[in-house]
Design a protein around this motif. Structure first.
Motif, short mmCIF file in Angstrom:
data_model
loop_
_atom_site.label_atom_id
_atom_site.label_comp_id
_atom_site.label_asym_id
_atom_site.label_seq_id
_atom_site.Cartn_x
_atom_site.Cartn_y
_atom_site.Cartn_z
N THR A 90 12.61 20.83 -13.92
CA THR A 90 11.46 20.37 -14.60
C THR A 90 11.04 19.02 -13.51
OG1 THR A 90 12.37 20.48 -16.74
CG2 THR A 90 10.65 18.86 -16.48
N GLN A 91 9.84 19.16 -13.27
CA GLN A 91 9.29 17.79 -12.66
C GLN A 91 9.34 16.62 -13.04
OE1 GLN A 91 5.03 18.58 -11.33
NE2 GLN A 91 5.11 16.69 -9.96
N LEU A 92 9.90 15.72 -12.49
CA LEU A 92 10.10 14.39 -12.93
C LEU A 92 9.22 13.29 -12.48
CD1 LEU A 92 13.95 14.25 -12.10
CD2 LEU A 92 12.76 14.59 -14.44
N TYR A 93 8.81 13.15 -11.21
CA TYR A 93 7.72 12.17 -10.67
C TYR A 93 6.86 13.01 -9.55
CZ TYR A 93 10.97 8.75 -12.23
OH TYR A 93 11.77 7.92 -13.03
N THR A 94 5.71 12.32 -9.40
CA THR A 94 4.88 12.38 -8.10
C THR A 94 5.28 10.99 -7.44
OG1 THR A 94 3.72 14.05 -8.95
CG2 THR A 94 2.74 13.01 -6.94
N TYR A 95 5.61 11.03 -6.04
CA TYR A 95 6.00 9.76 -5.32
C TYR A 95 5.24 9.90 -4.09
CZ TYR A 95 9.40 6.29 -3.77
OH TYR A 95 10.01 5.19 -3.23
N LYS A 106 2.81 9.74 -10.57
CA LYS A 106 2.71 10.16 -12.00
C LYS A 106 4.31 10.29 -12.36
CE LYS A 106 -1.21 13.38 -10.99
NZ LYS A 106 -1.63 14.73 -10.72
N ASP A 107 4.48 10.03 -13.57
CA ASP A 107 5.61 9.79 -14.14
C ASP A 107 5.72 11.01 -15.44
OD1 ASP A 107 8.16 9.18 -15.28
OD2 ASP A 107 7.64 7.16 -15.56
N PHE A 108 6.61 12.12 -15.28
CA PHE A 108 6.74 12.83 -16.32
C PHE A 108 7.79 12.83 -17.44
CE2 PHE A 108 4.50 14.77 -12.74
CZ PHE A 108 3.29 15.38 -13.25
N THR A 109 8.55 11.60 -17.03
CA THR A 109 9.62 11.37 -17.88
C THR A 109 9.33 10.59 -19.20
OG1 THR A 109 9.95 9.18 -16.67
CG2 THR A 109 11.25 11.23 -15.80
N VAL A 110 10.07 10.77 -20.23
CA VAL A 110 10.16 9.89 -21.53
C VAL A 110 10.85 8.77 -21.46
CG1 VAL A 110 10.04 9.95 -24.07
CG2 VAL A 110 9.67 12.29 -22.63
N LYS A 168 0.76 -1.16 -0.12
CA LYS A 168 0.21 -0.13 0.18
C LYS A 168 0.93 1.38 -0.01
CE LYS A 168 -3.55 2.37 2.44
NZ LYS A 168 -3.92 2.79 3.94
N GLY A 169 1.95 1.35 0.82
CA GLY A 169 2.77 2.28 0.82
C GLY A 169 2.39 3.54 1.39
N PRO A 170 3.20 4.41 1.85
CA PRO A 170 2.75 5.65 2.38
C PRO A 170 1.56 6.70 1.92
CG PRO A 170 4.96 6.02 1.72
CD PRO A 170 4.44 4.58 1.33
N THR A 171 1.12 7.48 2.38
CA THR A 171 0.11 8.25 1.91
C THR A 171 0.74 9.92 1.39
OG1 THR A 171 -0.87 8.87 4.12
CG2 THR A 171 -1.77 7.31 2.78
N ARG A 172 1.67 10.15 2.17
CA ARG A 172 2.24 11.29 1.69
C ARG A 172 2.97 11.23 0.40
NH1 ARG A 172 7.73 14.39 3.90
NH2 ARG A 172 8.40 12.70 3.30
N THR A 173 2.50 12.36 -0.36
CA THR A 173 3.25 12.49 -1.63
C THR A 173 4.17 13.67 -1.67
OG1 THR A 173 1.55 13.69 -2.72
CG2 THR A 173 1.40 11.37 -3.00
#
Length: 83
Positions: free
Chosen positions: A22-27, A45-49, A7-12
């Motif tokens: 440049t934004q790379l990820y939301t983790y 969310k992954d913003f990398t190509v 499940k992982g943590p809830t804090r992003t």
């Protein structure tokens, strides 16, 4: 060793490239410490190509690896910052 929590943590947190901002990820990050590794299953969310490469300046900011049997990115020091 034990695998990371499914499940992982809830804090992003948002992960940005240090070179071009440049934004790379939301983790979903757990704990208070520095960002050393990113488990692929916790990236929301992954913003990398290309994997582990900034889309804007083509800087390689991480290495692809297995940590405790789970696919992850091992962050290279001072290549990213977290907000």
């Amino acid at each position: 060793m034990a695998k990371p929590n499914k499940k992982g943590p809830t804090r992003t947190v948002d992960i940005y490239c240090s070179h071009c901002k440049t934004q790379l990820y939301t983790y979903r990050k757990g704990g208070k410490g520095a960002l050393i590794k990113c488990f692929k299953e916790r990236i929301t969310k992954d913003f990398t190509v290309n994997p582990a490469t900034c889309a804007e300046c083509d800087t390689v900011f991480a290495r692809d690896t297995l940590i405790r049997g789970t696919p992850a990115f091992k962050i290279i020091g001072k290549k990213v910052f977290v907000k």
